[in-house]
Design a protein around this motif. Structure first.
Motif, short mmCIF file in Angstrom:
data_model
loop_
_atom_site.label_atom_id
_atom_site.label_comp_id
_atom_site.label_asym_id
_atom_site.label_seq_id
_atom_site.Cartn_x
_atom_site.Cartn_y
_atom_site.Cartn_z
N MET A 1 0.90 -1.20 -0.08
CA MET A 1 0.15 0.00 0.01
C MET A 1 0.77 1.36 -0.14
SD MET A 1 -3.23 0.54 2.37
CE MET A 1 -2.50 1.01 3.85
N ILE A 50 -9.92 6.59 1.33
CA ILE A 50 -9.41 8.20 1.53
C ILE A 50 -9.87 8.33 3.11
CG2 ILE A 50 -12.23 8.49 0.79
CD1 ILE A 50 -10.86 11.23 -0.19
N VAL A 79 -15.86 4.27 -1.93
CA VAL A 79 -15.41 5.28 -1.05
C VAL A 79 -15.64 6.59 -1.60
CG1 VAL A 79 -13.80 3.75 0.27
CG2 VAL A 79 -13.13 4.70 -1.87
N MET A 86 -21.60 12.88 1.08
CA MET A 86 -21.53 13.61 2.47
C MET A 86 -20.80 14.89 2.31
SD MET A 86 -20.62 10.40 4.88
CE MET A 86 -19.04 11.03 5.17
N PHE A 105 -23.38 -8.03 -2.34
CA PHE A 105 -22.56 -9.01 -1.34
C PHE A 105 -23.44 -10.42 -1.51
CE2 PHE A 105 -22.55 -10.92 2.71
CZ PHE A 105 -21.34 -11.26 2.97
N ASP A 110 -19.89 -15.44 0.80
CA ASP A 110 -19.25 -14.21 1.58
C ASP A 110 -18.36 -13.51 0.63
OD1 ASP A 110 -18.62 -12.98 3.95
OD2 ASP A 110 -16.58 -13.94 4.13
N LEU A 112 -17.64 -10.38 -1.82
CA LEU A 112 -18.25 -8.97 -2.31
C LEU A 112 -17.84 -8.49 -3.58
CD1 LEU A 112 -19.48 -6.44 -0.80
CD2 LEU A 112 -17.46 -5.48 -0.88
N ASP A 146 -25.69 -3.94 -2.13
CA ASP A 146 -25.09 -3.90 -0.51
C ASP A 146 -24.99 -2.43 0.28
OD1 ASP A 146 -24.47 -5.39 1.92
OD2 ASP A 146 -22.40 -5.00 1.62
N ILE B 92 -2.45 -0.83 9.14
CA ILE B 92 -3.91 -1.15 8.44
C ILE B 92 -3.70 -2.35 7.64
CG2 ILE B 92 -5.37 0.00 6.54
CD1 ILE B 92 -4.23 2.40 7.44
N SER B 106 -16.01 -8.64 4.66
CA SER B 106 -15.74 -7.85 3.54
C SER B 106 -16.49 -6.86 3.09
CB SER B 106 -15.60 -8.98 2.25
OG SER B 106 -16.91 -9.50 2.16
N ARG B 107 -17.73 -6.67 3.44
CA ARG B 107 -18.66 -5.75 3.06
C ARG B 107 -18.28 -4.42 3.87
NH1 ARG B 107 -24.28 -8.73 4.83
NH2 ARG B 107 -25.13 -7.26 3.34
N GLN B 109 -15.16 -3.57 4.56
CA GLN B 109 -13.81 -3.32 4.85
C GLN B 109 -13.36 -1.75 4.50
OE1 GLN B 109 -12.50 -6.01 1.52
NE2 GLN B 109 -13.02 -4.61 -0.08
N ASP B 110 -14.11 -0.98 3.64
CA ASP B 110 -13.74 0.19 3.52
C ASP B 110 -13.88 1.21 4.88
OD1 ASP B 110 -13.29 -0.15 0.88
OD2 ASP B 110 -15.43 0.64 0.31
N LEU B 114 -10.83 2.68 7.01
CA LEU B 114 -11.04 4.30 7.31
C LEU B 114 -10.93 4.45 8.92
CD1 LEU B 114 -12.00 7.31 6.52
CD2 LEU B 114 -13.89 6.43 7.78
N ASP B 117 -7.29 3.96 10.23
CA ASP B 117 -6.23 5.01 9.67
C ASP B 117 -6.65 5.98 10.70
OD1 ASP B 117 -5.78 7.34 8.56
OD2 ASP B 117 -5.71 6.28 6.53
N LEU B 208 -15.93 11.13 10.44
CA LEU B 208 -15.98 10.26 9.66
C LEU B 208 -16.29 8.84 10.34
CD1 LEU B 208 -13.48 11.24 7.22
CD2 LEU B 208 -15.95 11.70 6.84
N ASP B 211 -19.73 8.39 11.42
CA ASP B 211 -20.54 7.74 10.15
C ASP B 211 -20.28 6.29 9.85
OD1 ASP B 211 -21.77 10.43 9.83
OD2 ASP B 211 -20.64 10.83 8.54
N ILE B 241 -24.97 -0.52 9.28
CA ILE B 241 -24.02 0.73 9.37
C ILE B 241 -24.42 1.87 8.50
CG2 ILE B 241 -22.47 0.35 7.04
CD1 ILE B 241 -20.15 0.51 8.91
#
Lengths: 158, 255
Positions: A1, A50, A79, A86, A105, A110, A112, A146, B92, B106-107, B109-110, B114, B117, B208, B211, B241
């Motif tokens: 990364m 982000i 993202v 927002m 999903f 399992d 995505l 999802d 991370i 997995s659903r 993960q974003d 975040l 971080d 963030l 949220d 979420i």
């Protein structure tokens, strides 16, 4: 990364910028004068994440774009759509989302998946028709959309 | 609210139903309430037990936050120590690998990346300067080494319904009054209107994180320890979420 990388492709008064990696405090935005272009396209396909500093640096970077320029955000992952929804100013006024990903999903395996939507007419009308289910790429069972549609597609009304 | 931190150990709680996130923050900011729990939230019984537990002895949270939050439903956990800013990406990455084995994670993960971080960044760049009395956090491009004595820890644990992500530091400099006002401000002015355009924190990280979670736990032992943890739904509940109903907990220990 690693840190964010941005590829530039300039043709006259048009520039295409493709982003790869996380948009965060380590992002070095190119020294390109965005105010000199009539058309600016951002490709977010390979943006991985982000954070709060990334949002700030992004808004700071794009504020030089001319208000009359045609600006398109392409291949937006979730993202990016979340920030468009927002954070006012994350998508400049008069800019548009050209295409975006919708996550699906699969409860069975399992997995995505993300599916790209690029219906210019639907996006322009603010009425994209997205199927509630999609065959899972791994097990072929029905994967369900999802996101909360009313929330995720809010950007279409902008 | 500062009186809460300085004098009051007993913190009242309220049970609510379908209360939007901004109203939750309003309650916690303008009243003496320190716990807001949604009756229709994920793991409601565990959340009630958590409130009872920390009212009885808040040190339970500071000694083992995952146990205090998930109790006997805790299935597995991961702890990663860090002390330098350059460790963020590897931290991370370790969380990313670990949660990839949890069914249903997995659903979200974003949200996970975040939150890790922002937790990491807050501990490294905010906790130290506020501990030594500076008014602002550090430049996000600065290289920081907290030394082994002040090392921080990211922790992750889960049960069948929720993943808990958290961070512990040994500064205890989190100002809950300032934080709740800052959060409230992001609802009044919008996120964009709340961004700080300097080299330090953007001032929107907590919003963030809020949220992206359904439970927000903020614990402070003044000048000793801060533990911030967040709950995220996994499995069939994961879309919760995106629903705006959240629980928040202020846990304060004064010895």
């Amino acid at each position: 990364m690693g840190a964010l990388k941005i590829g530039e492709d300039v043709h006259g008064d048009t520039v295409s910028l493709s982003l790869t990696g996380p948009i965060d405090e380590d992002a070095n935005f190119p020294n390109i004068d965005l105010s000199s272009f009539q058309e600016v396209t951002f490709d977010f396909m390979n943006v991985t994440a982000i954070n709060s500093c990334g949002i700030r640096e992004w808004i700071r970077w794009i504020e030089n774009i001319k208000p009359e320029a045609r600006v398109t955000y392409s291949n937006c992952p979730k993202v990016i759509i979340d920030q468009v929804n927002m954070v006012d100013g994350f998508l400049p006024t008069n800019a548009k989302v050209g295409s975006f990903y919708v996550p699906y999903f699969c409860e069975s395996c399992d997995n995505l998946d993300t599916t790209l939507y690029s219906d210019p007419v639907g996006i322009a009308n603010g009425s994209v028709k997205v199927p509630p289910q999609f065959p899972c790429s791994k097990c072929k069972q029905a994967a369900e959309i999802d996101v909360i549609e009313g929330k995720y597609f809010k950007f279409l009304k902008k | 609210m500062n009186s809460l931190v300085k004098k009051q150990v007993y913190i009242p709680s309220v049970l609510v139903k379908d209360l939007p996130a901004d109203e939750v923050i309003k309650i916690i900011t303008v009243s003496q309430v320190g716990h807001v729990v949604q009756k229709n939230g994920v793991d409601f019984e565990l959340e009630k037990q958590f409130v009872d537990g920390v009212k009885l002895n808040s040190l339970n949270y500071f000694s083992d936050p995952l146990k205090a939050i998930l109790g006997s439903t805790l299935i597995n956990q991961l702890h990663i120590k860090f002390k330098e800013s350059v460790q963020k990406k590897e931290t991370i990455e370790k969380v990313k690998v670990w949660v990839s084995n949890i069914r249903g994670a997995s659903r979200i993960q974003d949200s996970i990346y975040l939150i890790v971080d922002e937790l990491f960044t807050n501990a490294i760049y905010n906790a130290l300067p506020f501990f030594v009395g500076l008014r602002d956090s550090l430049d996000r491009k600065e290289k920081v080494d907290l030394t082994d004595r002040k090392a921080c820890e990211i922790f992750v644990g889960h049960n069948e319904h929720r993943l808990i992500l958290g961070c512990s530091d040994s500064f205890g400099s989190l100002n809950l009054e300032k934080l709740s006002n800052q959060l409230l401000n992001t609802y009044a002015k919008g996120i964009a209107g709340s961004i700080k355009y300097g080299k330090n924190g953007a001032g929107i990280g907590c919003r963030l994180m809020f949220d992206n979670c359904i439970n927000f736990y903020l614990g402070v032992r003044e000048n000793e320890q801060t533990i911030v943890a967040l709950g995220l739904p996994i499995g069939p509940n994961a879309r919760a979420i995106d629903i705006n109903f959240k629980n928040i907990h202020f846990i304060i220990n004064k010895e």
